[in-house]
Write a protein that holds these residues in place. Structure first.
Motif, mmCIF file in Angstrom:
data_model
loop_
_atom_site.group_PDB
_atom_site.id
_atom_site.type_symbol
_atom_site.label_atom_id
_atom_site.label_comp_id
_atom_site.label_asym_id
_atom_site.label_seq_id
_atom_site.Cartn_x
_atom_site.Cartn_y
_atom_site.Cartn_z
ATOM 1 N N ALA A 56 0.820 -1.213 0.000
ATOM 2 C CA ALA A 56 0.000 0.000 0.000
ATOM 3 C C ALA A 56 0.852 1.259 0.000
ATOM 4 C CB ALA A 56 -0.929 -0.010 1.211
ATOM 5 N N ARG A 57 2.052 1.170 0.518
ATOM 6 C CA ARG A 57 2.937 2.334 0.608
ATOM 7 C C ARG A 57 3.998 2.358 -0.492
ATOM 8 N NH1 ARG A 57 0.926 0.836 5.223
ATOM 9 N NH2 ARG A 57 0.497 2.292 6.923
ATOM 10 N N GLY A 58 3.956 1.395 -1.393
ATOM 11 C CA GLY A 58 4.933 1.355 -2.477
ATOM 12 C C GLY A 58 6.330 0.986 -2.019
ATOM 13 N N VAL A 59 6.421 0.288 -0.892
ATOM 14 C CA VAL A 59 7.718 -0.133 -0.349
ATOM 15 C C VAL A 59 8.112 -1.481 -0.952
ATOM 16 C CG1 VAL A 59 8.913 -0.840 1.770
ATOM 17 C CG2 VAL A 59 7.391 1.144 1.791
ATOM 18 N N GLY A 60 9.343 -1.598 -1.410
ATOM 19 C CA GLY A 60 9.832 -2.841 -1.981
ATOM 20 C C GLY A 60 9.880 -3.947 -0.948
ATOM 21 N N THR A 105 1.365 -7.905 -4.850
ATOM 22 C CA THR A 105 2.710 -7.403 -5.111
ATOM 23 C C THR A 105 3.651 -8.594 -5.293
ATOM 24 O OG1 THR A 105 4.430 -5.889 -4.302
ATOM 25 C CG2 THR A 105 3.268 -7.201 -2.648
ATOM 26 N N GLN A 106 4.947 -8.375 -5.209
ATOM 27 C CA GLN A 106 5.896 -9.457 -5.404
ATOM 28 C C GLN A 106 7.139 -9.260 -4.545
ATOM 29 O OE1 GLN A 106 7.352 -9.490 -9.443
ATOM 30 N NE2 GLN A 106 7.868 -7.316 -9.433
ATOM 31 N N VAL A 107 7.862 -10.342 -4.342
ATOM 32 C CA VAL A 107 9.143 -10.292 -3.643
ATOM 33 C C VAL A 107 10.214 -9.900 -4.644
ATOM 34 C CG1 VAL A 107 10.896 -11.670 -2.453
ATOM 35 C CG2 VAL A 107 8.472 -12.018 -1.930
ATOM 36 N N ARG A 108 10.919 -8.808 -4.365
ATOM 37 C CA ARG A 108 11.950 -8.359 -5.308
ATOM 38 C C ARG A 108 13.366 -8.627 -4.805
ATOM 39 N NH1 ARG A 108 14.121 -3.006 -5.009
ATOM 40 N NH2 ARG A 108 14.102 -2.963 -7.292
ATOM 41 N N HIS A 109 13.530 -8.879 -3.499
ATOM 42 C CA HIS A 109 14.878 -9.161 -3.016
ATOM 43 C C HIS A 109 14.861 -10.177 -1.890
ATOM 44 C CE1 HIS A 109 13.841 -6.036 0.034
ATOM 45 N NE2 HIS A 109 14.727 -6.670 0.802
ATOM 46 N N LEU A 110 16.035 -10.676 -1.559
ATOM 47 C CA LEU A 110 16.214 -11.618 -0.459
ATOM 48 C C LEU A 110 17.410 -11.190 0.375
ATOM 49 C CD1 LEU A 110 15.925 -15.406 -0.255
ATOM 50 C CD2 LEU A 110 18.213 -14.446 0.158
ATOM 51 N N LYS A 111 17.233 -11.257 1.693
ATOM 52 C CA LYS A 111 18.303 -10.903 2.619
ATOM 53 C C LYS A 111 18.324 -11.918 3.763
ATOM 54 C CE LYS A 111 19.424 -7.539 6.210
ATOM 55 N NZ LYS A 111 19.034 -6.273 6.858
ATOM 56 N N LEU A 112 19.471 -12.511 4.014
ATOM 57 C CA LEU A 112 19.598 -13.481 5.096
ATOM 58 C C LEU A 112 19.518 -12.781 6.444
ATOM 59 C CD1 LEU A 112 22.511 -15.672 3.685
ATOM 60 C CD2 LEU A 112 20.041 -16.009 3.413
ATOM 61 N N HIS A 113 19.021 -13.507 7.438
ATOM 62 C CA HIS A 113 18.809 -12.936 8.776
ATOM 63 C C HIS A 113 19.791 -13.492 9.803
ATOM 64 C CE1 HIS A 113 16.799 -11.795 12.536
ATOM 65 N NE2 HIS A 113 16.982 -13.049 12.911
ATOM 66 N N GLY A 114 20.120 -12.650 10.771
ATOM 67 C CA GLY A 114 20.742 -13.072 12.021
ATOM 68 C C GLY A 114 21.985 -13.922 11.898
ATOM 69 N N ALA A 115 21.990 -15.040 12.644
ATOM 70 C CA ALA A 115 23.156 -15.925 12.655
ATOM 71 C C ALA A 115 23.423 -16.508 11.278
ATOM 72 C CB ALA A 115 22.963 -17.043 13.678
ATOM 73 N N LEU A 116 22.373 -16.791 10.530
ATOM 74 C CA LEU A 116 22.548 -17.291 9.166
ATOM 75 C C LEU A 116 23.310 -16.278 8.323
ATOM 76 C CD1 LEU A 116 21.997 -19.267 6.854
ATOM 77 C CD2 LEU A 116 19.704 -18.265 6.638
ATOM 78 N N ASP A 140 15.525 -13.867 -11.149
ATOM 79 C CA ASP A 140 15.704 -12.412 -11.248
ATOM 80 C C ASP A 140 15.747 -11.721 -9.890
ATOM 81 O OD1 ASP A 140 15.712 -12.542 -14.037
ATOM 82 O OD2 ASP A 140 13.527 -12.405 -14.137
ATOM 83 N N LEU A 141 15.740 -12.495 -8.827
ATOM 84 C CA LEU A 141 15.749 -11.948 -7.475
ATOM 85 C C LEU A 141 16.995 -11.098 -7.239
ATOM 86 C CD1 LEU A 141 13.873 -12.459 -4.932
ATOM 87 C CD2 LEU A 141 15.586 -14.125 -4.212
ATOM 88 N N VAL A 142 16.835 -9.989 -6.528
ATOM 89 C CA VAL A 142 17.982 -9.190 -6.093
ATOM 90 C C VAL A 142 18.472 -9.776 -4.770
ATOM 91 C CG1 VAL A 142 18.788 -6.919 -5.358
ATOM 92 C CG2 VAL A 142 17.088 -7.107 -7.192
ATOM 93 N N ILE A 143 19.740 -10.089 -4.703
ATOM 94 C CA ILE A 143 20.333 -10.611 -3.478
ATOM 95 C C ILE A 143 20.948 -9.450 -2.709
ATOM 96 C CG2 ILE A 143 22.022 -12.172 -2.481
ATOM 97 C CD1 ILE A 143 19.715 -13.604 -3.873
#
Length: 257
Positions: A56-60, A105-116, A140-143
């Motif tokens: 709703a806010r246009g945030v990726g 909407t869609q998932v445009r990127h991936l970011k690993l979390h925490g200890a991983l 086409d995912l942005v890493i």
């Protein structure tokens, strides 16, 4: 100096009636959101609400996979066989994709979390396992990588779309790794300090370590952790500081290096 930069936050980390963070307010400030996938934090209802609010806010939107460790919030180290680790990343990315699609909407990127993320920052093979697994699902995912670490080396070797990230609210070691959270000063709680420090790093095109050293790096995005009490104030301070310095806030393009 970067003329534009993205501002991202980790969010969607509440669980049932237990609320963590100020997601709705932070979404008014950031340009990208890393949404927990229900494994280290969050649940299906929280994911759905967070995806809808971001859309709703246009945030990726990004998937934010972590270790299966709800009690430890994904910040305790685990050691998994490569195949299981790959499946763990794919499982969480798939959940994020489904929730994003349902929200229009869609998932445009991936970011690993925490200890991983911290383990992959020091281990290029581990980072490669995670990223190859994700790219097999979404080529086409942005890493999103921790700038200057083995994460960046892995993504660069894969030739994928990537965004280099620095942290607004974490202190750095001289090797571009994050100071361990158990050490004093590892987490920055002062919004004014965080804002000034980010502007200095973006203008310098470098990570500024605690020992005074500078690590030159590409900077595409700046992260703040949504679970800290000061997250909203830090987000506002960083944004206002960057804008005052003539730096535009917008979603990263994610071009390969």
């Amino acid at each position: 100096m970067a003329a534009t930069v993205d501002l991202n936050a980790d969010m969607g980390e509440s669980f049932g009636p237990w609320v963590m963070g100020q997601d709705a307010d932070v979404l008014e400030v950031v340009t990208s959101a890393n949404v927990a996938c229900g494994v280290h934090a969050g649940d299906w209802d929280v994911m759905a609400a967070t995806m809808a609010a971001a859309a709703a806010r246009g945030v990726g939107i990004g998937a934010h996979p972590g270790f299966p460790d709800l009690q430890g919030f994904g910040r305790r180290r685990m050691h998994l066989p490569d195949q299981s680790l790959a499946h763990l990343v794919q499982y969480q990315l798939g959940a994020a994709q489904a929730m994003a699609r349902a929200a229009g909407t869609q998932v445009r990127h991936l970011k690993l979390h925490g200890a991983l993320a911290n383990m992959a920052a020091a281990d290029q093979h581990m980072a490669t396992v995670c990223y190859k697994a994700a790219l097999k699902v979404a080529p086409d995912l942005v890493i999103m990588v921790m700038a200057g670490t083995r994460q960046q080396d892995a993504a660069q070797a894969l030739g994928c779309n990537l965004a280099c990230e620095i942290f607004a609210d974490r202190a750095y070691n001289a090797d571009a790794s994050l100071v361990d959270r158990s050490r004093p000063g590892a987490v920055i709680h002062d919004p004014d300090l965080a804002g000034r420090r980010v502007v200095q790093m973006v203008e310098a095109g470098a990570i500024l370590a605690e020992d005074g050293s500078r690590i030159p790096t590409r900077i595409d995005t700046i992260c703040l952790h949504g679970d800290t009490p000061e997250a909203l104030e830090i987000a506002r301070s960083v944004r206002s500081g960057l804008e005052a310095a003539g730096i535009t806030l917008q979603q990263f393009p994610g071009a390969p290096l």
